[in-house]
Each structure stands twice: as structure tokens, then as C-alpha cells.
Design an enzyme around this catalytic site. Structure first.
Site, short mmCIF file in Angstrom:
data_model
loop_
_atom_site.label_atom_id
_atom_site.label_comp_id
_atom_site.label_asym_id
_atom_site.label_seq_id
_atom_site.Cartn_x
_atom_site.Cartn_y
_atom_site.Cartn_z
N LEU A 166 0.83 -1.20 0.00
CA LEU A 166 0.00 0.00 0.00
C LEU A 166 0.86 1.26 0.00
O LEU A 166 0.61 2.20 -0.76
CB LEU A 166 -0.93 -0.04 1.21
CG LEU A 166 -1.95 1.09 1.32
CD1 LEU A 166 -3.29 0.56 1.82
CD2 LEU A 166 -1.46 2.18 2.28
N GLN A 218 2.39 2.04 -3.32
CA GLN A 218 1.45 2.62 -4.27
C GLN A 218 1.07 4.04 -3.89
O GLN A 218 0.85 4.89 -4.74
CB GLN A 218 0.19 1.76 -4.36
CG GLN A 218 -0.70 2.08 -5.54
CD GLN A 218 0.02 1.94 -6.86
OE1 GLN A 218 0.92 1.12 -7.01
NE2 GLN A 218 -0.35 2.77 -7.83
N GLU A 219 0.99 4.32 -2.59
CA GLU A 219 0.59 5.64 -2.13
C GLU A 219 1.64 6.71 -2.41
O GLU A 219 1.32 7.79 -2.90
CB GLU A 219 0.30 5.61 -0.62
CG GLU A 219 -1.01 4.96 -0.24
CD GLU A 219 -2.22 5.83 -0.56
OE1 GLU A 219 -2.04 7.00 -0.91
OE2 GLU A 219 -3.35 5.31 -0.46
N SER A 220 2.88 6.43 -2.08
CA SER A 220 3.88 7.51 -2.05
C SER A 220 5.23 7.15 -2.65
O SER A 220 6.09 8.03 -2.75
CB SER A 220 4.11 7.95 -0.60
OG SER A 220 4.72 6.90 0.14
N TYR A 271 -5.57 1.26 -8.35
CA TYR A 271 -4.88 1.28 -7.05
C TYR A 271 -5.02 -0.05 -6.33
O TYR A 271 -4.03 -0.63 -5.87
CB TYR A 271 -5.48 2.42 -6.22
CG TYR A 271 -5.04 2.48 -4.78
CD1 TYR A 271 -3.92 3.21 -4.41
CD2 TYR A 271 -5.77 1.84 -3.78
CE1 TYR A 271 -3.53 3.30 -3.08
CE2 TYR A 271 -5.39 1.92 -2.45
CZ TYR A 271 -4.27 2.64 -2.10
OH TYR A 271 -3.88 2.72 -0.79
#
Length: 638
Positions: free
Chosen positions: A492, A495-497, A603
């Protein structure tokens, strides 16, 4: 001791000088942006030996490009041949040449350019059409069929094709419809100029339909007579349809007999599309009705994709297969539709045909590549470090001018410039060079560049670079409190940052786990963090504490399913619940594929794909769940 002190003094002096020159470069860049020639010249004199000196030269040339001697331009292009800064200047120069119709020079320089935006491309088309070169006609026509506005350089190209009949009256109406479908009334009005006065859109009606589509449709009754009337009526229906399926459908029933079969097919296809995105069970009936009219409006790949998804929701495999086969060949080759075509074939008992699709797909490092592997009865395995750049290769990579320029931009927090320079530098690298560059980025803490660069390798891979795991000890301490799966959380965050600690999204989400201000404040209260301030969210430890608490919260409220929690983390818990089926259980992969938000759908698939690879890279053992197990079965709302 004396030599040590001299060395220390030299390092301090060098660091101070470097920092001072960085400030000078930022000032020079600002002077260029505001057009202050005098100030730029002052800073340029101090930056002759700076690693970004070529950019300062570019700034100076760019500000005087109209009046600069051709010899000076070519001298710059020769000195920095192969560098991004040269390509930027050449592109700027070509646009001036095109605008001034200096085609001989344009023809010489254009083939040497690499980055070509639409404005430059249209100058190229102008030149070719002036030379009676009809080989570009198909390219220009494809550029025409877009709902958005195009640069001014394209206007002359389009006019040439319209006056020669290469863009027909029907083509003009088609683009108007494309623009209106996307709500681009300004573009539609602009294109309207090419219609005969007797057939053009009524601007007052268009404005009324845009402002209040329901009121406009209520006034129509039997007033739809012309093509303009029909297009504006369809525009008003589509405006309603964006917000409410039923309201649009009621209005449609009132006016549909005043529309042509072709127009009815068009609207029914869009009605099915919007209904499918809302998981409305009527969607498939509307898709079928759209395709069974006397004159069928050709459905786009986007519409067909949602027809296939609507069929997936009810496991209507025959319709899934038939719909995929109607898509363009390009769309059919996307991993999504190869996988679901194979699944449809399996459901029909055509296992051999399905395996012919699944076997090559299973070699791809994607969400559907992993599912293909599991469908074939194998589990994910990753190659060992088939190539690890040695110290000499990494050192040589660090010395490359493009890499040094990237690092300088990154040091000054000029991320856009760093991204462009890096992307240009690595664009033609071999796998070995890509992995050496990735290692440089990793060492410099540029984790996004490290991951994206390692992702590009074709035959030689290093999955420890593709799936970096920085801050692991800090994260482990936090995860113990919440009993969260390390591989999933890393998937996660990746993918987020991409592990950029101080990154901030356009929406305002901040840090490694991209927390919105309201969420961060709520979690801080739950954790009892005293004197919490929003600027603390960029701190790695604080961000991980807040983010994992919130992730555990959504997980526990959504059946402890990582699939639903991932969707909730991106789009909100309410939406994740709403996307379940009303009455039936859904296979997790079908739930994921039928998420209506493009961003969230992509996502979720990437987070869960990442989780699989992290389980391998972090050596979680043989008991790690399969992707299908991670996806699970999503229970119905009731």
C-alpha cells in the site's frame, strides 16, 4: 592531523560553495520564469561551472530565442547534443520556426527532436500538408476526434482538411458530440464555426441545456427537428445521466421517438455505461437494446469495457466473451481482457483455448499475470538477483552528467525537473544500466526513481529494487501493535507515495501513507497524541503510526478483507461498502475489476499485486496467501 584539518576545511568550504551556488541557480531560474534578463545575466556569471550550468545557458538563450543568431543556437545544440536541455531548446526553436513558416530550417531540425508535444506535431503536419504529403492524413484525422481543445498550431491543419473534404460534415458533428459528452461546451462552440449557418448549434439552447438540463428537456415536447436540436437534447440527457440514472431515463422516454435510431443507439449505450458504473442491474438490458437498433452507434472501448464488467457482476460468461471480442484489437490485448476472456473460455469448457491465453500472460509481472499463474495451478515465484550492479558500475553511473543533474535538481527539491532529467537519461538504458541507476537512486533516497527504473527491466531483474522496503524497523514496531500484514502495508505504501516522506498530493494528502488532514487529526485524537500539528505528518514514525491505525480501523470494519480495506483507504469506507452486490457474493477479482473509479480500481489491483511480491522479497515463507486468497469472496450488502 594538519592534513586532516585541511581536508575537513576543504569539505566544509566545498559544501558551503555548493549550497551557495544552488541558491544562485534557484534565483537564476526564478529570473528566467519572470523574464528578468538583467538579473539572469548576473547569476549566470556565477554559475558557469555548476552542474546545472547548461540549464542556465538554456535560460539565457530561450529568453532571446527570436533574436538569436542561428549559429549560436546550433552551437548550443552541438555542445549538449543528446542531453534533455538541447532537446528542449530545439523544441522551442522549432515552434518559432513553424509559427514563422520557416519550413526549410524546420525540416532540417524536426527529425532531430525527441519530445514532441501536440503543438509541435501540428507544425509538422502543416509542413507536410503544404508539401502535398497525404501520408499524414490518418494521423491528423485521429487528432481531430478528441473532446478537448487543441493548440492553435492545429487550427490551420484542421482547416486544410475541412476545406479539402478530408474532414467531412459528419466528422464535424462527431467531434461536437464527443466534446458535449465530456461537457466541453467551449470546444463544441469552437468547432461549431465549421458548420453551415443553417445547421449550426443554437448557442442559446446549448447554454440553457448546460445550465439546467432538466428544465430544458421539459420545454422540448415536439420541438426536436434539426441535427442541432438532437445534439443539444442528447447533451442535456447526458448531463442528467451523470448524476441520476432514473431521472435521465424518464426524460429519455419522453423524447426518444423524436430521435433517429442512430441517436437512440448512442444514448442507450451511454445509459448502459453509466448504469454499469453504478452496478445497476438494468445495465445489460440497455447495452443489448443499444446494439439491437436498426442503426447501431459503434460502441467505444470504454463502453464495451463496462458492458463486460456488468456481465462479470452476474457471471454471464457468454456475454463477457462476446463483448471482449467486439473491442478493438489493441484493447483486447490488455492483460485485463486477456485474463477475463480466458476465464470465460474456461466457463464454456474451452480449457485448451484458455490456457493458450493464460500461459503467456502468466509470465507478466502484473495483477492479472499473477492470477493467470494461479489459474494454471502455479504460485508466484520471483527470480533471484539475476543482476546486481557492482561498485564500479554504480560509481560510473553516478558520474554520468544526466544523473548528476538529476541529483542536483533533487537536492534543491525541484522534483519535476529531477523527474524529467532522470527519465530522459535512462530512456535508452540496458537492463544492467537501469539496475545501476536504480541503485544510485536508492542510495540517494530517491525511492520513487529507484522503483520506477528497476520496473523497466526486460530480462534481468532485481525485485529487491522493484519492491524496496525502507524504514522497515520503524514499520515493524508499528505493525506489531495492530497485527497487520507487513507485505500488504508495504504494498500500500509503495502505491501511495513510493516512500517519499514529504510528498503531498493535489488533494492535500501527505506523507508515506498519504493521510488527509481530517483523517490525520481524527487518528491523532484516537491515539491521544498531545499537541498534534499537521506538519508532524511528514515525520516517518508519526505518519506510520497514524496511517497503520487508520488502515487497521477500516480493515476491522470491512470484514477484515484487505481488498475492501484497500478500496476504502483510497476512496472511503462508504464507497467500498456500496460497491458490493445487493444480493449475491462476488469473487474478489470481480469486485476489484468492477470498481467504478478508474484510480481506485487501478490502485487496489496494484496494492494487492505489490503485496504478493513483498511477501516473497521479505521472505514471509511458504504460508503466505495466494492472490486469490488475498482477494477473497466479498459478501453481499444484505
Amino acid at each position: 592531523m594538519r592534513n586532516y584539518l585541511l581536508g575537513l576545511i576543504f569539505l566544509v568550504f566545498s559544501g558551503t560553495l555548493s549550497a551557495s551556488q544552488d541558491f544562485d541557480f534557484i534565483a537564476a531560474r526564478e529570473a528566467f520564469q519572470v523574464g528578468n534578463v538583467k538579473r539572469l545575466d548576473e547569476y549566470a556569471a556565477r554559475l558557469q561551472h555548476h552542474v546545472l550550468g547548461p540549464y542556465v545557458e538554456y535560460f539565457k538563450l530561450r529568453m532571446r530565442l527570436q533574436a538569436t543568431d542561428i549559429a549560436n543556437i546550433r552551437y548550443f545544440l552541438t555542445r549538449y547534443d543528446g542531453d534533455l536541455v538541447a532537446d528542449r531548446l530545439r523544441g522551442d526553436w522549432l515552434k518559432i520556426l513553424g509559427k514563422n513558416q520557416q519550413w526549410l530550417l524546420f525540416e532540417t531540425e524536426y527529425p532531430l527532436s525527441v519530445n514532441r508535444d501536440t503543438e509541435l506535431l501540428c507544425y509538422y503536419y502543416q509542413n507536410r500538408l503544404n508539401a502535398k504529403d497525404n501520408s499524414v492524413l490518418s494521423e491528423v484525422r485521429s487528432l481531430w476526434f478528441t473532446p478537448t481543445s487543441q493548440p492553435e498550431s492545429c487550427t490551420q491543419v484542421f482547416r486544410t482538411l475541412i476545406y479539402s473534404g478530408q474532414i467531412t460534415l459528419e466528422d464535424i458533428w462527431t467531434r461536437i458530440r464527443l466534446a458535449l459528452e465530456e461537457g466541453q461546451t467551449g470546444v463544441a462552440t469552437h468547432i461549431n464555426r465549421y458548420l453551415p449557418n443553417s445547421e449550426s448549434l443554437n448557442s442559446a439552447d446549448l447554454n440553457n441545456a448546460a445550465k439546467n438540463p432538466l428544465r430544458y428537456l421539459d420545454t422540448l415536447k415536439n420541438k426536436i427537428k434539426s441535427r442541432s436540436d438532437r445534439e443539444i437534447a442528447l447533451f442535456a440527457l447526458l448531463r442528467l445521466l451523470r448524476n441520476d440514472t432514473n431521472q435521465a431515463y424518464v426524460q429519455w422516454l419522453k423524447i426518444k421517438n423524436q430521435l433517429t435510431p442512430f441517436d437512440r443507439s448512442f444514448f442507450l449505450g451511454r445509459l448502459g455505461y453509466r448504469a454499469a458504473m453504478r452496478h445497476d442491474p438494468r445495465a445489460l438490458d440497455w447495452f443489448r437494446e443499444a446494439q439491437n437498433t436498426p442503426q447501431t452507434y459503434p460502441p467505444s472501448d470504454i463502453v464495451l469495457a463496462w458492458q463486460a464488467r456488468a456481465a462479470l457482476r452476474v457471471t454471464h460468461w457468454d456475454e463477457v466473451l462476446k463483448t471482449i471480442e467486439k473491442m478493438s484489437l489493441t484493447e483486447q490485448q490488455i492483460d485485463t481482457w486477456r485474463y477475463w476472456k480466458a476465464r470465460a473460455l474456461i466457463a464454456k469448457g474451452q480449457t485448451l483455448d484458455a490456457n493458450n491465453i493464460l500461459i503467456p500472460l502468466s509470465d507478466e509481472h502484473s495483477f492479472y499475470g499473477q492470477l493467470a499463474r494461479e489459474e494454471l495451478g502455479t504460485t508466484l515465484s520471483i527470480a533471484g538477483k539475476t543482476y546486481r550492479a557492482n561498485a564500479n558500475e554504480v560509481s560510473a553511473m553516478e558520474r554520468r552528467p544526466g544523473i548528476q543533474r538529476t541529483l542536483a535538481f533533487a537536492r534543491m527539491n525541484l522534483r519535476t525537473e529531477a523527474f524529467r532529467e532522470w527519465s530522459w537519461t535512462v530512456r535508452q538504458f540496458s537492463d544492467a544500466e537501469l539496475l545501476a541507476a536504480s541503485e544510485v537512486a536508492r542510495r540517494q533516497g530517491m525511492y520513487d526513481r529507484a522503483i520506477n527504473t528497476a520496473n523497466r527491466t526486460i530480462t534481468q531483474h532485481d525485485f529487491s529494487l522493484r519492491f524496496l522496503s525502507p524504514h522497515r524497523e520503524t514499520l515493524k514496531n508499528v505493525l506489531r501493535r495492530h497485527e497487520l500484514d507487513e507485505a500488504w502495508v508495504y504494498g500500500l505504501i509503495r502505491q501511495e507515495s513510493r516512500f517519499i516522506a514529504d510528498i503531498k498530493s493535489h488533494a492535500g494528502a501527505t506523507g508515506l501513507m498519504q493521510l488527509m488532514p481530517a483523517t490525520a487529526e481524527w487518528v491523532a485524537k484516537q491515539l491521544g497524541i498531545p499537541n498534534f500539528r499537521q506538519n508532524l505528518v511528514v515525520d516517518v514514525n508519526t505518519n506510520l503510526q497514524l496511517g497503520t491505525y487508520y488502515l487497521k480501523h477500516v480493515l476491522s470494519t470491512l470484514d477484515n478483507q484487505p481488498l475492501l480495506a484497500s478500496a476504502a483507504y483510497n476512496a472511503g469506507p462508504g464507497r467500498a461498502r456500496r460497491w458490493r452486490d445487493d444480493t449475491r457474493m462476488l469473487e474478489g477479482a470481480i469486485y476489484a475489476e468492477t470498481i467504478p473509479f478508474n484510480e481506485t480500481r487501478d490502485y487496489v489491483k496494484k496494492v494487492l499485486k505489490n503485496s504478493m511480491y513483498y511477501a516473497k522479497v521479505l521472505e514471509h515463507g511458504h504460508n503466505s496467501p495466494t492472490l486469490k486468497e488475498r482477494l477473497g469472496i466479498v459478501r453481499a450488502k444484505q
